[in-house]
Scaffold this motif. Structure first.
Motif, PDB file in Angstrom:
ATOM      1  N   GLY B  54       0.799  -1.222   0.000  1.00 12.07           N
ATOM      2  CA  GLY B  54       0.000   0.000   0.000  1.00 12.07           C
ATOM      3  C   GLY B  54       0.829   1.268   0.000  1.00 12.07           C
ATOM      4  N   LEU B  55       0.194   2.350   0.387  1.00  7.81           N
ATOM      5  CA  LEU B  55       0.825   3.672   0.347  1.00  7.81           C
ATOM      6  C   LEU B  55       0.199   4.550   1.427  1.00  7.81           C
ATOM      7  N   MET B  56       1.040   5.112   2.270  1.00 11.78           N
ATOM      8  CA  MET B  56       0.556   5.894   3.409  1.00 11.78           C
ATOM      9  C   MET B  56       1.166   7.299   3.379  1.00 11.78           C
ATOM     10  N   ARG B  57       0.587   8.176   4.192  1.00 12.62           N
ATOM     11  CA  ARG B  57       1.177   9.516   4.326  1.00 12.62           C
ATOM     12  C   ARG B  57       1.032  10.001   5.760  1.00 12.62           C
ATOM     13  N   PHE B  72       5.672  10.466   2.767  1.00  8.14           N
ATOM     14  CA  PHE B  72       4.971   9.335   2.173  1.00  8.14           C
ATOM     15  C   PHE B  72       5.709   8.075   2.588  1.00  8.14           C
ATOM     16  N   ALA B  73       5.008   6.940   2.560  1.00 10.25           N
ATOM     17  CA  ALA B  73       5.694   5.680   2.858  1.00 10.25           C
ATOM     18  C   ALA B  73       4.963   4.543   2.176  1.00 10.25           C
ATOM     19  N   GLU B 150      13.203  23.007  -8.684  1.00  9.63           N
ATOM     20  CA  GLU B 150      14.249  22.040  -8.327  1.00  9.63           C
ATOM     21  C   GLU B 150      13.715  20.996  -7.349  1.00  9.63           C
ATOM     22  N   LYS B 151      12.927  21.454  -6.402  1.00 10.69           N
ATOM     23  CA  LYS B 151      12.373  20.511  -5.429  1.00 10.69           C
ATOM     24  C   LYS B 151      11.525  19.456  -6.128  1.00 10.69           C
ATOM     25  N   TYR B 152      10.734  19.916  -7.075  1.00 10.80           N
ATOM     26  CA  TYR B 152       9.872  18.967  -7.786  1.00 10.80           C
ATOM     27  C   TYR B 152      10.701  17.996  -8.619  1.00 10.80           C
ATOM     28  N   GLN B 153      11.691  18.528  -9.341  1.00 12.47           N
ATOM     29  CA  GLN B 153      12.561  17.658 -10.149  1.00 12.47           C
ATOM     30  C   GLN B 153      13.225  16.603  -9.275  1.00 12.47           C
ATOM     31  N   ASN B 154      13.743  17.029  -8.147  1.00 12.12           N
ATOM     32  CA  ASN B 154      14.402  16.086  -7.245  1.00 12.12           C
ATOM     33  C   ASN B 154      13.430  15.040  -6.728  1.00 12.12           C
ATOM     34  N   PHE B 155      12.231  15.487  -6.444  1.00 11.21           N
ATOM     35  CA  PHE B 155      11.219  14.547  -5.945  1.00 11.21           C
ATOM     36  C   PHE B 155      10.956  13.457  -6.973  1.00 11.21           C
ATOM     37  N   ASP B 161       8.236   6.466  -8.312  1.00 16.09           N
ATOM     38  CA  ASP B 161       7.037   5.704  -8.028  1.00 16.09           C
ATOM     39  C   ASP B 161       5.946   6.587  -7.420  1.00 16.09           C
ATOM     40  N   PHE B 162       6.299   7.366  -6.426  1.00 14.35           N
ATOM     41  CA  PHE B 162       5.327   8.260  -5.791  1.00 14.35           C
ATOM     42  C   PHE B 162       4.791   9.259  -6.806  1.00 14.35           C
ATOM     43  N   ALA B 163       5.680   9.750  -7.654  1.00 16.00           N
ATOM     44  CA  ALA B 163       5.275  10.752  -8.636  1.00 16.00           C
ATOM     45  C   ALA B 163       4.128  10.236  -9.499  1.00 16.00           C
TER      46      ALA B 163
END
Lengths: 192, 192
Positions: B54-57, B72-73, B150-155, B161-163
């Motif tokens: 799954g996926l949590m936050r 996120f996790a 930059e923050k978004y690119q790094n993310f 996967d999260f993206a």
DNA sequence: GAAAAAAATTGACAAATGTCAATCGAAAGG
DNA sequence: CCTTTCGATTGACATTTGTCAATTTTTTTC
């Protein structure tokens, strides 16, 4: 100088003089003048460092020459680059002295031995790590959810001592804003 | 479901089936549908939670009703509110499921026992804590030194996967920007 | 205590990001 | 299949923050 460290450990745990002696046998000492480096970008961090006196900072320098301070640290705090120390990789950060500082260094491997030989010390170090994690988590929360002004207010409230000892430009850098913006927050335009 | 956890631990350490059995004896299981809470603001966090699927936050809600996602996790990650867990204080955060999730819970005290009874597991957990610290440190560095873009690119680079799995508005929240700003970063005005 | 260096402030303007409202599109539920 | 809801986009505009340069203030050094 080791007395500061002894007092620090005694305050947090129950530990014998013998055990403190063991810790001392693993310690090295270092004195830094203002602006001297403890660690430079590109170097591999080898030591867990305890601050017996003074004031230190960890920061990076970006492509434009701007400094970004990720952490201040003072008496009774630990400082190192954990990423470099843990994984043996070159550090992205610099660590230097804002004020003349006295440090107690524990080599990475000796630290491990010390933590195993003196379990209460090992536990203390793990507790610190846990607390540091929480502090970082809260800082992340603050930095993504607050305005520049709120960040500054929180900083002053949380670290009143730093607010006095650290130049404003460095506080701005720590908060991720420019010195000019911080100056304007502190000196609002007379409203009329 | 415990198989996922076994595989996870085996991948990181050398551990016997007996020891894994001990760990299982301390585990509880929980399944969450989309949007269900694992922890709500004000509650005290009692468990270390391992995500089997799954996926949590983890996020807070501010005075204006805005959500701020601090983490996120997903599968093979741990999630909890360490501050609440460690100090027994009410949590400032909510934790809920972005996707239907399966969790393995270790009660705080049982976790302690498990870590002491099975030292390789204890070491594993401490290693995770160290790595988490480093990740948080790097995130702090990024957030005070980078532009929104930059923050978004790094993310995207760090968590491809999260993206894909996380709604954009949540990514914006994680980055500390508005959904509109993120949308504009992703769809730049045609230049002429 | 004078001269030099460093730190902080201020102004004018530019750039980045936020706000609010409207619209569009996809997907989820009945 | 239709309708409702949610998520994403877009426009117009406001606000915040950054940039650069000039001063002023404070601190340091000799």
């Amino acid at each position: 100088m080791f007395e500061v460290f002894k007092a620090y450990v005694r305050r947090q745990t129950t530990i014998s003089d013998e055990e403190l002696g063991i810790l001392e046998s693993h310690a090295k000492f270092k004195k830094l003048r203002k602006k001297q480096y403890l660690l430079q970008e590109g170097d591999v961090c080898r030591y867990h460092c305890f601050i017996a006196s003074g004031l230190m900072r960890t920061y990076s320098v970006d492509g434009k020459g701007n400094e970004h301070i990720i952490r201040f640290a003072t008496k009774d705090w630990w400082i190192s680059d954990r990423e470099s120390l843990l994984f043996g990789v070159p550090s992205k950060f610099n660590i230097d002295a804002i004020e003349e500082s006295e440090l107690i260094l524990f080599d990475k491997d000796e630290m491990k031995v010390a933590m195993e030989t003196v379990p209460v010390f090992g536990q203390l170090v793990t507790d610190i790590l846990n607390k540091s994690f929480v502090i970082n988590q809260n800082r992340i929360h603050e930095v993504i959810s607050s305005t520049a002004e709120e960040k500054y207010q929180n900083f002053v409230k949380r670290y009143p001592d730093f607010a006095l000892r650290v130049p404003q430009a460095m506080i701005a850098s720590y908060l991720g804003i420019t010195p000019e913006t911080l100056s304007r927050l502190r000196n609002p335009k007379p409203k009329k």
